[in-house]
Write a protein that holds these residues in place. Structure first.
Motif, short mmCIF file in Angstrom:
data_model
loop_
_atom_site.label_atom_id
_atom_site.label_comp_id
_atom_site.label_asym_id
_atom_site.label_seq_id
_atom_site.Cartn_x
_atom_site.Cartn_y
_atom_site.Cartn_z
N LEU A 29 0.86 -1.18 0.00
CA LEU A 29 0.00 0.00 0.00
C LEU A 29 0.90 1.23 0.00
O LEU A 29 1.85 1.30 0.78
N VAL A 30 0.58 2.19 -0.84
CA VAL A 30 1.38 3.41 -0.93
C VAL A 30 0.46 4.61 -0.80
O VAL A 30 -0.46 4.79 -1.59
N GLU A 31 0.73 5.43 0.24
CA GLU A 31 -0.07 6.64 0.48
C GLU A 31 0.57 7.84 -0.18
O GLU A 31 1.79 7.89 -0.40
N SER A 32 -0.25 8.85 -0.43
CA SER A 32 0.22 10.14 -0.91
C SER A 32 -0.79 11.20 -0.53
O SER A 32 -1.93 10.88 -0.14
N GLY A 33 -0.36 12.46 -0.61
CA GLY A 33 -1.29 13.55 -0.40
C GLY A 33 -1.15 14.29 0.91
O GLY A 33 -1.86 15.27 1.14
N GLY A 34 -0.25 13.84 1.77
CA GLY A 34 -0.06 14.56 3.02
C GLY A 34 0.63 15.89 2.80
O GLY A 34 1.08 16.21 1.69
N GLY A 35 0.70 16.68 3.86
CA GLY A 35 1.36 17.97 3.76
C GLY A 35 1.01 18.88 4.90
O GLY A 35 0.46 18.45 5.92
N LEU A 36 1.33 20.16 4.70
CA LEU A 36 1.07 21.19 5.70
C LEU A 36 -0.11 22.03 5.24
O LEU A 36 -0.16 22.48 4.09
N VAL A 37 -1.05 22.24 6.15
CA VAL A 37 -2.25 23.01 5.81
C VAL A 37 -2.64 23.86 7.01
O VAL A 37 -2.37 23.49 8.17
#
Length: 121
Positions: free
Chosen positions: A4-12
């Protein structure tokens, strides 16, 4: 190799939105429940939301009404739309799924590597 590979995180900024994605790859025969969990510094990993193969959903009380989990069975993907983010949503978010890989003959539980979400107030 099934993963499983996640993406889309960050600072908001607080009040903002983020959408996390998770893609399952490898020789997968079928996927049962999928979900998102999170772990904040110094705290235990906790459930955020889950979704069955029939798209029945379940949410933690802390995110109900703000987060939406969805999936595409054909694409083997699950998403987490996060709105009205709060500082307390800051954590590493992990994708989770029960998957039956070809040649295995049973479901096993898999975790992604995690993606950092930081909400600044």
């Amino acid at each position: 190799q099934v993963q499983l590979v996640e993406s889309g995180g960050g600072l908001v900024l607080a009040g903002g939105s983020l959408k996390l994605s998770c893609a399952a790859s490898g020789s997968i025969y079928s996927i049962n429940d999928m979900g998102w969990y999170r772990q904040a510094p110094g705290k235990q990993r906790e459930l955020v939301a889950t979704i069955t193969s029939g798209r029945r959903t379940n949410y933690a009380d802390s995110v109900q009404g703000r987060f939406t989990i969805s999936r595409d069975n054909a694409k083997k993907m699950v998403w987490l739309q996060m709105n009205s983010l709060k500082a307390e949503d800051t954590a590493v978010y992990y994708c989770n799924a029960d998957m039956n890989a070809y040649g295995v003959g049973r479901y096993a539980n898999y975790w992604g590597q995690g993606t950092q979400v930081t909400v600044s107030s």
